[in-house]
Design an enzyme around this catalytic site. Structure first.
Site, mmCIF file in Angstrom:
data_model
loop_
_atom_site.group_PDB
_atom_site.id
_atom_site.type_symbol
_atom_site.label_atom_id
_atom_site.label_comp_id
_atom_site.label_asym_id
_atom_site.label_seq_id
_atom_site.Cartn_x
_atom_site.Cartn_y
_atom_site.Cartn_z
ATOM 1 C CG ASP A 42 -9.090 -5.913 3.252
ATOM 2 O OD1 ASP A 42 -9.117 -6.749 4.170
ATOM 3 O OD2 ASP A 42 -8.226 -5.013 3.164
ATOM 4 C CG ASP B 91 -6.410 -6.210 8.340
ATOM 5 O OD1 ASP B 91 -5.985 -5.131 7.905
ATOM 6 O OD2 ASP B 91 -7.302 -6.867 7.782
#
Ligand code: DX5
Ligand code: ZN
Length: 221
Positions: free
Chosen positions: A34, A179
């Site tokens: 991320d 996600d």
């Protein structure tokens, strides 16, 4: 069976290397990186994620699933292309320009990397529709991007179902990834909605037994 992409966002820096090793042995399918720039989202972890991704690429054969939550996609993706990830995903909301979007898609593909486009919870499918035939993957954010440990927004499951139907109706072999807020309680509904890849961070990395957590997400129990 869905693939599991483990988000490394909430792993403490001190024991990162041994945690990466333990995640690999727990049979995750991807490491989800991320990347945040402090502009597209409030947090900035550019240096830390670069360091972590480089470390993982040295110690593991498991593919990197790079999720760019950044505005300057072209500049940041270059750092990751060098690491030969499996997937690079960028946000529709970060670009909003057709020509630029197509150039980014082509640049990622030129490097034999799968290309994904992500959409935030408030972004409708129509915003990415014209790009779908050029993509390998669509990532549906099931939380507002920016931090781990949030609760999944149930309305986002409708978007996953609609995308799945769209892919089936149009004979498209595109992966669907979800996600945010995915754990042993929410995974089932995300899978039922049609997801191929589940990203999970705090649920896996916060559990006592990584292998068991991964199995639960896959539904092997
Ligand atoms: C959110 C990130 C996610 C998130 C996943 O901005 O893209 O990957 O950190 O973490 P959990 O599973 O804790 O929601
Ligand atoms: Zn992510």
């Amino acid at each position: 069976m869905p693939k599991i992409s483990v988000s490394i966002l909430s792993i403490p820096k001190e024991n990162a290397v041994s945690t990466f090793y333990n995640l690999e042995t727990a049979k995750v399918d991807y490491f989800h990186i991320d990347v945040m720039d402090g502009k597209f989202v409030a947090n900035n972890n550019l240096e830390l994620m670069k360091e972590n991704a480089l470390t993982i690429s040295h110690i593991s054969n498991i593919g990197l699933d790079v999720h760019l939550m950044v505005e300057n996609v072209e500049e940041i993706m270059d750092d990751y292309i060098d690491l030969e990830p499996q997937i690079i995903t960028f946000h529709q909301e970060a670009i909003r320009d057709k020509e630029r979007t197509m150039e980014i898609i082509q640049e990622i593909k030129r490097n034999q990397i799968q290309v994904g486009m992500a959409i935030n919870p408030e972004t409708p499918i129509e915003a990415i529709e014209e790009f779908i035939p050029y993509l390998h993957l669509v990532l549906v954010m099931t939380v507002v991007p920016g931090k781990s440990g949030q609760a999944l927004i149930p309305e986002t499951l409708e978007k996953i179902k609609a995308l799945k139907k769209y892919f089936m109706d149009n004979n498209l072999e595109i992966n669907l990834e979800a996600d945010g807020g995915i754990n042993d309680k929410t995974a089932e509904s995300v899978k039922k909605a049609g997801c191929d890849i589940l990203v999970s961070g705090s649920y896996i990395t916060g559990s006592e037994n990584f292998a068991e957590a991964v199995k639960k997400l896959k539904g092997e129990f």
